[in-house]
Write a protein that holds these residues in place. Structure first.
Motif, PDB file in Angstrom:
ATOM      1  N   SER A  60      -4.986   4.377   5.311  1.00  0.00           N
ATOM      2  CA  SER A  60      -4.589   5.525   6.478  1.00  0.00           C
ATOM      3  C   SER A  60      -3.460   6.245   5.263  1.00  0.00           C
ATOM      4  O   SER A  60      -3.135   5.770   4.744  1.00  0.00           O
ATOM      5  N   TYR A  61      -3.517   6.698   6.645  1.00  0.00           N
ATOM      6  CA  TYR A  61      -2.564   7.945   5.654  1.00  0.00           C
ATOM      7  C   TYR A  61      -2.183   8.266   4.594  1.00  0.00           C
ATOM      8  O   TYR A  61      -1.408   9.355   4.224  1.00  0.00           O
ATOM      9  N   GLY A  62      -3.643   9.178   3.953  1.00  0.00           N
ATOM     10  CA  GLY A  62      -3.492   9.660   2.605  1.00  0.00           C
ATOM     11  C   GLY A  62      -3.268   8.428   1.789  1.00  0.00           C
ATOM     12  O   GLY A  62      -3.833   8.833   0.559  1.00  0.00           O
ATOM     13  N   LEU A  82       5.214  11.999   0.321  1.00  0.00           N
ATOM     14  CA  LEU A  82       5.922  12.241   1.710  1.00  0.00           C
ATOM     15  C   LEU A  82       6.860  11.789   1.701  1.00  0.00           C
ATOM     16  O   LEU A  82       7.362  10.335   1.573  1.00  0.00           O
ATOM     17  N   VAL A  83       8.114  12.590   2.443  1.00  0.00           N
ATOM     18  CA  VAL A  83       9.651  12.332   2.596  1.00  0.00           C
ATOM     19  C   VAL A  83       9.113  10.608   3.174  1.00  0.00           C
ATOM     20  O   VAL A  83       9.605   9.639   3.840  1.00  0.00           O
ATOM     21  N   SER A  84       8.108  11.159   4.895  1.00  0.00           N
ATOM     22  CA  SER A  84       8.412   9.445   5.799  1.00  0.00           C
ATOM     23  C   SER A  84       7.365   9.014   5.370  1.00  0.00           C
ATOM     24  O   SER A  84       7.381   7.859   5.939  1.00  0.00           O
ATOM     25  N   ASP A  85       6.919   8.690   3.634  1.00  0.00           N
ATOM     26  CA  ASP A  85       5.851   7.281   3.852  1.00  0.00           C
ATOM     27  C   ASP A  85       7.213   6.203   2.991  1.00  0.00           C
ATOM     28  O   ASP A  85       6.775   5.409   2.738  1.00  0.00           O
ATOM     29  N   SER A  86       8.480   7.028   2.850  1.00  0.00           N
ATOM     30  CA  SER A  86       9.481   6.150   2.756  1.00  0.00           C
ATOM     31  C   SER A  86       9.340   4.660   3.620  1.00  0.00           C
ATOM     32  O   SER A  86       9.770   4.858   4.962  1.00  0.00           O
ATOM     33  N   ILE A 104      -1.113 -14.505   2.556  1.00  0.00           N
ATOM     34  CA  ILE A 104       0.094 -14.437   0.835  1.00  0.00           C
ATOM     35  C   ILE A 104       0.475 -12.774   1.104  1.00  0.00           C
ATOM     36  O   ILE A 104      -0.096 -12.590   0.821  1.00  0.00           O
ATOM     37  N   PHE A 105       1.806 -12.894   1.297  1.00  0.00           N
ATOM     38  CA  PHE A 105       2.559 -11.606   1.064  1.00  0.00           C
ATOM     39  C   PHE A 105       3.188 -11.773   0.205  1.00  0.00           C
ATOM     40  O   PHE A 105       3.726 -12.808  -0.832  1.00  0.00           O
ATOM     41  N   GLY A 106       3.387 -10.361  -1.090  1.00  0.00           N
ATOM     42  CA  GLY A 106       4.123 -10.032  -1.955  1.00  0.00           C
ATOM     43  C   GLY A 106       6.275 -10.222  -1.155  1.00  0.00           C
ATOM     44  O   GLY A 106       5.560 -10.067  -0.321  1.00  0.00           O
ATOM     45  N   ALA A 107       7.065  -9.885  -2.200  1.00  0.00           N
ATOM     46  CA  ALA A 107       8.112  -9.656  -1.666  1.00  0.00           C
ATOM     47  C   ALA A 107       8.324  -8.409  -1.269  1.00  0.00           C
ATOM     48  O   ALA A 107       9.134  -8.563  -1.101  1.00  0.00           O
ATOM     49  N   GLY A 108       7.761  -7.233  -1.758  1.00  0.00           N
ATOM     50  CA  GLY A 108       7.926  -6.086  -1.249  1.00  0.00           C
ATOM     51  C   GLY A 108       8.296  -5.225  -2.106  1.00  0.00           C
ATOM     52  O   GLY A 108       9.023  -5.666  -3.006  1.00  0.00           O
ATOM     53  N   THR A 109       8.249  -3.994  -1.936  1.00  0.00           N
ATOM     54  CA  THR A 109       9.048  -3.080  -2.853  1.00  0.00           C
ATOM     55  C   THR A 109       8.985  -1.566  -1.818  1.00  0.00           C
ATOM     56  O   THR A 109       8.609  -0.970  -1.212  1.00  0.00           O
ATOM     57  N   ARG A 110      10.059  -1.206  -1.695  1.00  0.00           N
ATOM     58  CA  ARG A 110      10.786  -0.216  -1.095  1.00  0.00           C
ATOM     59  C   ARG A 110      10.631   1.146  -1.586  1.00  0.00           C
ATOM     60  O   ARG A 110      10.943   0.814  -3.080  1.00  0.00           O
ATOM     61  N   LEU A 111      10.295   1.743  -0.978  1.00  0.00           N
ATOM     62  CA  LEU A 111       9.356   3.382  -1.172  1.00  0.00           C
ATOM     63  C   LEU A 111      10.675   4.177  -0.769  1.00  0.00           C
ATOM     64  O   LEU A 111      10.899   4.176   0.420  1.00  0.00           O
ATOM     65  N   PHE A 112      11.001   5.070  -2.019  1.00  0.00           N
ATOM     66  CA  PHE A 112      11.948   5.850  -1.402  1.00  0.00           C
ATOM     67  C   PHE A 112      10.938   7.048  -1.979  1.00  0.00           C
ATOM     68  O   PHE A 112      11.556   7.266  -2.687  1.00  0.00           O
ATOM     69  N   VAL A 113      11.504   8.286  -1.073  1.00  0.00           N
ATOM     70  CA  VAL A 113      10.923   9.915  -1.618  1.00  0.00           C
ATOM     71  C   VAL A 113      12.051  10.447  -0.640  1.00  0.00           C
ATOM     72  O   VAL A 113      12.662  10.726  -0.393  1.00  0.00           O
ATOM     73  N   LYS A 114      12.339  11.685  -2.586  1.00  0.00           N
ATOM     74  CA  LYS A 114      13.322  11.724  -2.452  1.00  0.00           C
ATOM     75  C   LYS A 114      12.452  13.728  -2.052  1.00  0.00           C
ATOM     76  O   LYS A 114      11.847  14.083  -2.744  1.00  0.00           O
ATOM     77  N   ALA A 115      13.689  14.085  -1.117  1.00  0.00           N
ATOM     78  CA  ALA A 115      12.952  15.779  -0.869  1.00  0.00           C
ATOM     79  C   ALA A 115      13.214  16.520  -1.955  1.00  0.00           C
ATOM     80  O   ALA A 115      14.823  16.347  -3.059  1.00  0.00           O
TER      81      ALA A 115
END
Lengths: 115, 112
Positions: A60-62, A82-86, A104-115
């Motif tokens: 989804s979402y590309g 895209l910024v909206s991918d954050s 089972i899940f990983g700990a997660g990765t926070r994605l920041f997309v800067k304009a």
């Protein structure tokens, strides 16, 4: 025992640049792999999965993910961020319980997309 | 679309209280799961169920129990709430083991 590792707590990328969120896994037998995304104040949503077949999975979402058996990796990618991918991204693997299968899940990765 | 509904969005309880978290799904899914989500730890599986009255411990079952008397409902029980059980609790369901999970919106539980 099955496990998932997301080596980066955070990934920063400029809008329009390609992004990669890394995931490695350990599981007995054939791996069943998933990516989920969590937007702020919203529940987790499914992005894509790998069961068998082509190593490049489109979702989804590309987003797409590349399965690499020799490196036991399943990295999430997108050609142009895209910024909206954050959001917060989770890699997951199907593991084996006593009476059934579990995810089972990983700990997660926070994605920041800067304009 | 599949809907997974968790009864409360926010809940505040006192130490020692018995706490019930309810989850209902409307798509006749066989499998249901309870996770807790904590910053830096991701989602950790507490319990899951693959059929009515069938349950299996996940990775962190201590201090919790579950009940699945009907296919659509999966309850998480904190027998005696403690402050270290303050967390976001997520319920999920799936049709089959190879299929994606559908998540509820979560219950943010605070134990004081």
């Amino acid at each position: 025992a099955q496990s998932v590792a997301q080596p980066e707590d955070q990934v920063n990328v400029a809008e329009g640049n390609p992004l990669t969120v890394k995931c490695t896994y350990s599981v007995s037998g054939n791996p069943y792999l998933f990516w989920y995304v969590q937007y702020p104040n919203r529940g987790l949503q499914f992005l894509l999965k790998y069961i068998t077949g082509d190593n490049l999975v489109k979702g989804s979402y590309g987003f797409e993910a590349e399965f690499n058996k020799s490196q036991t990796s399943f990295h999430l990618k997108k050609p142009s961020a895209l910024v909206s991918d954050s959001a917060l991204y989770f890699c997951a693997v199907r593991g084996i319980g006593t009476g059934g299968f579990k995810t089972i899940f990983g700990a997660g990765t926070r994605l920041f997309v800067k304009a | 679309d599949v809907k997974v509904t968790q009864s409360s969005r926010y809940l505040v309880k006192r130490t020692g209280e018995k706490v019930f978290l309810e989850c209902v799904q409307d798509m006749d899914h066989e499998n249901m799961f309870w996770y807790r989500q904590d910053p830096g730890l991701g989602l950790r599986l507490i319990y899951f169920s693959y059929d009515v009255k069938m349950k299996e411990k996940g990775d962190i079952p201590e201090g919790y129990s579950v009940s699945r008397e009907k296919k659509e409902r999966f309850s998480l029980i904190l027998e005696s709430a403690s402050t270290n059980q303050t967390s976001m609790y997520l319920c999920a369901s799936s049709f089959d083991w190879n299929e994606k999970l559908f998540f509820g919106s979560g219950t943010q539980l605070s134990v004081l």
